[in-house]
Design a protein around this motif. Structure first.
Motif, mmCIF file in Angstrom:
data_model
loop_
_atom_site.group_PDB
_atom_site.id
_atom_site.type_symbol
_atom_site.label_atom_id
_atom_site.label_comp_id
_atom_site.label_asym_id
_atom_site.label_seq_id
_atom_site.Cartn_x
_atom_site.Cartn_y
_atom_site.Cartn_z
ATOM 1 N N LEU A 5 0.787 -1.155 -0.119
ATOM 2 C CA LEU A 5 -0.150 0.030 -0.079
ATOM 3 C C LEU A 5 0.845 1.322 -0.105
ATOM 4 O O LEU A 5 2.174 1.367 0.495
ATOM 5 N N GLU A 6 0.388 2.289 -0.467
ATOM 6 C CA GLU A 6 0.880 3.552 -0.660
ATOM 7 C C GLU A 6 0.371 4.318 0.785
ATOM 8 O O GLU A 6 -0.465 4.984 0.843
ATOM 9 N N TRP A 7 1.125 4.317 1.890
ATOM 10 C CA TRP A 7 0.725 4.891 3.223
ATOM 11 C C TRP A 7 1.268 6.540 3.058
ATOM 12 O O TRP A 7 2.542 6.805 2.710
ATOM 13 N N GLY A 8 0.492 7.080 3.900
ATOM 14 C CA GLY A 8 0.841 8.731 3.733
ATOM 15 C C GLY A 8 0.166 8.918 5.211
ATOM 16 O O GLY A 8 -0.459 8.437 5.751
ATOM 17 N N PRO A 9 0.586 10.257 5.648
ATOM 18 C CA PRO A 9 0.177 10.975 6.951
ATOM 19 C C PRO A 9 -1.403 11.007 6.914
ATOM 20 O O PRO A 9 -2.119 11.699 6.094
ATOM 21 N N ALA A 10 -2.039 10.443 7.946
ATOM 22 C CA ALA A 10 -3.348 10.309 8.052
ATOM 23 C C ALA A 10 -3.960 11.727 8.430
ATOM 24 O O ALA A 10 -5.141 12.180 7.968
ATOM 25 N N ALA A 11 -3.312 12.717 9.094
ATOM 26 C CA ALA A 11 -3.800 13.795 9.441
ATOM 27 C C ALA A 11 -4.015 14.683 8.005
ATOM 28 O O ALA A 11 -4.889 15.730 7.929
ATOM 29 N N GLU A 12 -3.188 14.303 6.967
ATOM 30 C CA GLU A 12 -3.207 15.103 5.526
ATOM 31 C C GLU A 12 -4.380 14.432 4.846
ATOM 32 O O GLU A 12 -4.646 14.901 3.738
ATOM 33 N N ARG A 13 -5.233 13.484 5.048
ATOM 34 C CA ARG A 13 -6.102 12.806 4.358
ATOM 35 C C ARG A 13 -7.454 12.334 5.113
ATOM 36 O O ARG A 13 -7.669 11.324 5.079
ATOM 37 N N PRO A 14 -7.983 13.420 5.703
ATOM 38 C CA PRO A 14 -9.051 13.292 6.453
ATOM 39 C C PRO A 14 -10.394 12.573 5.814
ATOM 40 O O PRO A 14 -11.295 11.783 6.138
ATOM 41 N N GLY A 15 -10.276 12.647 4.436
ATOM 42 C CA GLY A 15 -11.407 12.229 3.622
ATOM 43 C C GLY A 15 -11.363 10.711 3.380
ATOM 44 O O GLY A 15 -12.398 10.034 3.198
ATOM 45 N N LEU A 16 -10.454 10.017 3.936
ATOM 46 C CA LEU A 16 -10.213 8.624 4.110
ATOM 47 C C LEU A 16 -10.555 7.891 5.403
ATOM 48 O O LEU A 16 -10.203 7.007 5.767
ATOM 49 N N LEU A 17 -11.009 9.081 6.411
ATOM 50 C CA LEU A 17 -11.254 8.480 7.724
ATOM 51 C C LEU A 17 -12.828 8.846 8.199
ATOM 52 O O LEU A 17 -13.379 9.808 7.526
ATOM 53 N N ALA A 18 -13.335 8.110 9.103
ATOM 54 C CA ALA A 18 -14.670 8.381 9.405
ATOM 55 C C ALA A 18 -14.444 9.592 10.445
ATOM 56 O O ALA A 18 -13.336 9.844 10.765
ATOM 57 N N GLY A 19 -15.671 10.323 10.487
ATOM 58 C CA GLY A 19 -15.721 11.670 11.132
ATOM 59 C C GLY A 19 -15.103 11.663 12.536
ATOM 60 O O GLY A 19 -13.908 12.349 12.606
ATOM 61 N N PRO A 20 -15.147 10.753 13.257
ATOM 62 C CA PRO A 20 -14.697 10.656 14.740
ATOM 63 C C PRO A 20 -13.277 10.470 14.675
ATOM 64 O O PRO A 20 -12.615 10.928 15.443
ATOM 65 N N VAL A 21 -12.719 9.682 13.668
ATOM 66 C CA VAL A 21 -11.206 9.255 13.569
ATOM 67 C C VAL A 21 -10.467 10.735 13.133
ATOM 68 O O VAL A 21 -9.509 10.907 13.642
ATOM 69 N N ALA A 22 -11.139 11.219 12.333
ATOM 70 C CA ALA A 22 -10.429 12.589 11.531
ATOM 71 C C ALA A 22 -10.261 13.633 12.690
ATOM 72 O O ALA A 22 -9.418 14.405 12.722
ATOM 73 N N ALA A 23 -11.439 13.490 13.622
ATOM 74 C CA ALA A 23 -11.417 14.622 14.641
ATOM 75 C C ALA A 23 -10.203 14.532 15.712
ATOM 76 O O ALA A 23 -9.849 15.310 16.231
ATOM 77 N N VAL A 24 -9.719 13.308 15.630
ATOM 78 C CA VAL A 24 -8.603 13.201 16.669
ATOM 79 C C VAL A 24 -7.262 12.543 15.902
ATOM 80 O O VAL A 24 -6.351 12.651 16.827
ATOM 81 N N ILE A 25 -7.206 12.315 14.856
ATOM 82 C CA ILE A 25 -5.974 11.777 14.404
ATOM 83 C C ILE A 25 -4.944 12.855 14.018
ATOM 84 O O ILE A 25 -3.843 12.349 14.221
ATOM 85 N N GLY A 26 -5.203 13.971 14.012
ATOM 86 C CA GLY A 26 -4.158 15.077 13.926
ATOM 87 C C GLY A 26 -3.289 15.088 15.112
ATOM 88 O O GLY A 26 -2.034 15.524 15.117
ATOM 89 N N ALA A 27 -3.937 14.678 16.365
ATOM 90 C CA ALA A 27 -2.834 14.543 17.530
ATOM 91 C C ALA A 27 -2.100 13.402 17.416
ATOM 92 O O ALA A 27 -1.383 12.899 18.307
ATOM 93 N N ARG A 28 -2.050 12.476 16.375
ATOM 94 C CA ARG A 28 -1.281 11.317 16.271
ATOM 95 C C ARG A 28 -0.392 11.465 14.910
ATOM 96 O O ARG A 28 -0.647 10.848 13.895
ATOM 97 N N PRO A 29 0.847 12.142 14.944
ATOM 98 C CA PRO A 29 1.594 12.301 13.872
ATOM 99 C C PRO A 29 2.084 11.071 13.352
ATOM 100 O O PRO A 29 2.355 10.884 12.250
ATOM 101 N N GLU A 30 2.068 10.066 13.994
ATOM 102 C CA GLU A 30 2.807 8.846 13.527
ATOM 103 C C GLU A 30 1.716 8.243 12.791
ATOM 104 O O GLU A 30 2.128 7.015 12.421
ATOM 105 N N ALA A 31 0.474 8.208 12.783
ATOM 106 C CA ALA A 31 -0.655 7.639 12.077
ATOM 107 C C ALA A 31 -0.421 7.815 10.569
ATOM 108 O O ALA A 31 -0.240 9.054 9.877
ATOM 109 N N ARG A 32 -0.682 6.868 9.898
ATOM 110 C CA ARG A 32 -0.404 6.631 8.505
ATOM 111 C C ARG A 32 -1.689 6.087 7.865
ATOM 112 O O ARG A 32 -2.508 5.236 8.579
ATOM 113 N N VAL A 33 -2.271 6.407 6.560
ATOM 114 C CA VAL A 33 -3.459 5.704 6.105
ATOM 115 C C VAL A 33 -3.037 5.439 4.627
ATOM 116 O O VAL A 33 -2.441 6.073 3.759
#
Length: 176
Positions: A5-33
């Protein structure tokens, strides 16, 4: 990174996350999506198609614990190679008389996530998150993103450090 897979920073791709996930993922810079085919969101098909070893993947199951007419919900994070000991470890840990898997409609309604994509990131406040020790020890673990069209990649330690998370010997079967 894990799999093909092509992993990228989750905080930069909120459209690939459910609303509640996108709301807290910015606090997790290590998260990839990574975006996936939603028809391949189920673990076995996902691992096979994208070359992700099952031991690098974890499943989140929502359980309903009942005691004295009260129902409480919790999430269990188990390796894809095992299953949650719902009637033993989970029931005793939650102090419940009975624990069962939450019905799909309840799980999706309560979490605001899609069935097959539920993740411990962004769960309702106060929910216990029971994390199997093997998941916590995984250097990088693939989990749901709240939707079926993507997956999250986090260090196992980050899953264990989520608010409300507790690490236990939770899984039955499979490799540990």
């Amino acid at each position: 990174m894990v799999g093909s897979l092509e992993w990228g920073p989750a905080a930069e791709r909120p459209g690939l996350l459910a609303g509640p996930v996108a709301a807290v993922i910015g606090a997790r810079p290590e998260a990839r999506v990574a975006e996936i085919d939603p028809e391949l969101a189920d673990t076995a098909a996902f691992c096979e198609r994208y070359g992700v070893p099952p031991e690098a993947s974890a499943n989140c199951v929502v359980v309903a614990a009942k005691r004295g007419g009260e129902v409480t919900y919790a999430a269990c994070m188990v390796p894809a190679t095992g299953r949650a000991d719902v009637n033993g470890v989970v029931r005793r840990h939650l102090g419940a008389r009975k624990v069962s898997f939450a019905p799909m409609a309840e799980a999706t309604s309560l979490t605001s996530m899609e069935y097959g994509g539920i993740t411990p990131v962004g769960l309702p406040s106060g929910w216990p998150i029971l994390v199997d020790e093997a998941v916590a020890a995984t250097p990088e673990v693939v989990i749901g993103s709240g939707v079926r069209r993507s997956k999250l990649l986090l260090p196992g330690k980050a899953v264990a450090d989520l608010p409300g998370a507790e690490v236990l010997a939770l899984a039955l079967g499979g490799t540990r």
